[in-house]
Design a protein around this motif. Structure first.
Motif, mmCIF file in Angstrom:
data_model
loop_
_atom_site.group_PDB
_atom_site.id
_atom_site.type_symbol
_atom_site.label_atom_id
_atom_site.label_comp_id
_atom_site.label_asym_id
_atom_site.label_seq_id
_atom_site.Cartn_x
_atom_site.Cartn_y
_atom_site.Cartn_z
ATOM 1 N N HIS A 1 -6.035 -2.371 -7.569
ATOM 2 C CA HIS A 1 -6.288 -2.925 -6.020
ATOM 3 C C HIS A 1 -6.737 -1.561 -5.418
ATOM 4 O O HIS A 1 -6.109 -0.448 -6.491
ATOM 5 C CB HIS A 1 -4.744 -3.174 -5.629
ATOM 6 C CG HIS A 1 -5.031 -3.456 -4.661
ATOM 7 N ND1 HIS A 1 -4.755 -2.552 -2.892
ATOM 8 C CD2 HIS A 1 -5.703 -4.928 -3.714
ATOM 9 C CE1 HIS A 1 -4.536 -2.974 -1.950
ATOM 10 N NE2 HIS A 1 -5.450 -4.722 -2.110
ATOM 11 N N SER B 1 5.121 -7.086 -1.273
ATOM 12 C CA SER B 1 4.281 -7.146 -0.268
ATOM 13 C C SER B 1 5.606 -8.984 -0.177
ATOM 14 O O SER B 1 4.892 -9.383 -0.046
ATOM 15 C CB SER B 1 3.284 -7.257 -0.053
ATOM 16 O OG SER B 1 3.368 -6.687 1.335
ATOM 17 N N THR C 1 0.611 -1.284 0.268
ATOM 18 C CA THR C 1 0.134 -0.335 -0.259
ATOM 19 C C THR C 1 1.261 1.298 -0.004
ATOM 20 O O THR C 1 0.704 2.247 -1.237
ATOM 21 C CB THR C 1 -0.905 0.397 1.184
ATOM 22 O OG1 THR C 1 -1.879 -1.267 0.915
ATOM 23 C CG2 THR C 1 -2.053 0.837 0.942
ATOM 24 N N ILE D 1 -2.072 -3.260 -13.046
ATOM 25 C CA ILE D 1 -1.271 -4.125 -12.190
ATOM 26 C C ILE D 1 -0.663 -5.583 -12.712
ATOM 27 O O ILE D 1 -1.037 -5.972 -13.580
ATOM 28 C CB ILE D 1 -2.777 -4.591 -11.433
ATOM 29 C CG1 ILE D 1 -2.526 -5.741 -9.988
ATOM 30 C CG2 ILE D 1 -3.944 -5.314 -11.809
ATOM 31 C CD1 ILE D 1 -4.029 -5.649 -9.334
HETATM 32 C C1 LIG Z 1 -2.613 -6.449 -5.766
HETATM 33 C C2 LIG Z 1 -1.988 -5.825 -4.477
HETATM 34 N N1 LIG Z 1 -1.518 -4.670 -4.488
HETATM 35 C C3 LIG Z 1 -1.340 -4.018 -2.979
HETATM 36 C C4 LIG Z 1 -1.906 -5.132 -1.929
HETATM 37 C C5 LIG Z 1 -1.472 -3.859 -0.642
HETATM 38 O O1 LIG Z 1 -0.543 -4.728 0.577
HETATM 39 P P1 LIG Z 1 0.154 -4.186 1.727
HETATM 40 O O2 LIG Z 1 -0.888 -5.862 2.327
HETATM 41 O O3 LIG Z 1 1.178 -4.709 2.195
HETATM 42 O O4 LIG Z 1 -0.252 -3.085 2.446
HETATM 43 C C6 LIG Z 1 -2.470 -6.381 -1.680
HETATM 44 C C7 LIG Z 1 -2.861 -6.877 -0.343
HETATM 45 O O5 LIG Z 1 -4.240 -6.812 -0.913
HETATM 46 C C8 LIG Z 1 -2.691 -7.008 -2.962
HETATM 47 O O6 LIG Z 1 -3.249 -7.685 -3.379
#
Ligand SMILES: Cc1ncc(COP(=O)(O)O)c(C=O)c1O
Length: 382
Positions: free
Chosen positions: A99, A198, A71, A146
């Motif tokens: 996302h 992540s 995030t 994405i």
């Molecule tokens: C495609 C995608 N982007 C970003 C995130 C966010 O990741 P984080 O939980 O490390 O903030 C997620 C998590 O659900 C995700 O699936």
């Protein structure tokens, strides 16, 4: 023993990762910015992890910026890059299946006067490379696509899009959070400028991730207040988390081909079993351009939430194609973007395999699911 089939939500921490983090927690308490021996030891641990992440993705260690997760990486890529623009608000290109951690900063930018083109996906959940490129204007400051969708697992043609965007001289960002550790993300052959990932999606800890920022691409830090990470992210480094991410990446690099084919075999066993045992089902998203671990299925006439809860009571964790927002069940925006109706989206489940899942568990799910679907269908009609 519970059966966990929600690895796209988060993954169990591998013992090797937990061991490495434990060593740091117990003995490497130094601040990586301190110049004494304790600080140097913590910095060395971060640099070891940096090299491991870089090796998995085939980038330079200096390109790796540690963050508090994807995030933050997505927010930094979008807001940090555009904050340095002097000409005022411009234009961005993205897709309609990003996302929320990409969507929300984009909405923030729209409120600040930016114009955002969201290229729609087709019924399979994919964007056309040509449609993304056609959306670029002289005002376009960034394209963000994405790599793999968290709900459907559908892979976008990121390699082709990155090359075409590069030809237009526009920076390119990809949220590769779901892809890293499941499919090859080899940036030596993909001209991505910014990429987010992540740790907790690849058997690492929660609350740590990174932004890959290549070729010295400049952006403003979004966390202000410290010189850490070469002035690109303020805040004392989470050394244990970073070490865990490093080990998770090293394991992924060594295991990737074997891991992908094991996940694919389990996922395909599940899908074939479902087709044989449960009438009235439909697979959401491309069956070809998809993560090897992901399966999103619509169970006609059954409410996904009822099915999810029934499975949970049986000891099986999956995820539904809907989210509970302010007490109502909201259908998945991703499935709606693919042209599914709200009812179809509400009747969908995401099942994602990963570390620790075996064939026996898949067969246990297949043994209980037909009856649960039958009951959920009856309950959904009353
Ligand atoms: C495609 C995608 N982007 C970003 C995130 C966010 O990741 P984080 O939980 O490390 O903030 C997620 C998590 O659900 C995700 O699936």
């Amino acid at each position: 023993m519970r059966i966990y089939l929600d690895h796209n939500a988060t993954t169990p921490v591998r013992p090797e990762v937990a061991d490495a983090m434990d060593v740091v927690q117990r003995s490497l308490f130094g601040n990586a910015s301190s110049v004494h021996e304790e600080g140097a030891a913590a910095k060395a641990e971060c640099d070891r992890a940096r090299a491991r992440v870089a090796s998995l993705l085939r980038v330079e260690p200096a390109d790796v910026l540690f963050t508090g997760g994807a995030t933050e990486a997505n927010n930094t890529a979008l807001l940090g890059l555009l904050a340095q623009r002097t000409e005022g608000p411009g234009h961005l290109v993205t897709t309609n299946v990003e996302h929320p951690s990409v969507d929300a900063p984009l909405e923030w930018l729209e409120r600040a006067g930016w114009c955002v083109t969201r290229v729609p996906v087709d019924a399979e959940g994919r964007v056309e490379e040509d449609a993304v490129v056609a959306a670029i204007t002289p005002e376009t400051a960034l394209v963000s696509v994405i790599w793999a969708n968290n709900e459907t697992g559908v892979l976008q043609p990121v390699e082709a899009i990155a090359a075409a965007v590069r030809d237009h001289g526009v920076p390119f960002h990809s949220d590769a959070t779901q892809a890293v550790g499941k499919v090859s993300v080899d940036l030596s052959s993909v001209p991505v400028d910014l990429l987010s990932l992540s740790a907790h999606k690849l058997n690492g800890p929660k609350g740590v991730g990174c932004l890959i920022a290549r070729g010295g691409i400049a952006f403003e830090p979004i966390l202000l207040g410290g010189p850490q990470e070469r002035r690109r992210r303020g805040g004392t480094e989470n050394v244990a988390g970073i070490a865990g991410l490093g080990v998770a990446c090293e394991l992924a690099e060594h295991e990737l081909p074997e891991r992908s084919s094991r996940y694919r075999a389990l996922r395909d066993r599940l899908w074939e079993g479902l087709q044989a045992k449960v009438p009235g089902i439909r697979r959401n998203g491309s069956a070809v351009f998809v993560l090897p671990n992901s399966l999103n299925v619509e169970f006609e006439g059954a409410a996904g939430e009822i099915l999810l809860q029934a499975l949970d009571l049986e000891g099986i964790a999956v995820s539904s194609g809907a989210a509970c927002a302010s007490g109502t069940i909201e259908p998945s925006q991703v499935l709606l973007a693919m042209g599914r109706s709200p009812e179809a989206a509400r009747g969908s489940l995401r099942m994602s395999v990963g570390y620790g899942v075996d064939e026996v568990q898949i067969d246990q799910l297949l043994a209980v699911l037909p009856d649960l679907v039958e009951r959920a269908r009856r309950a959904s009609t009353v």
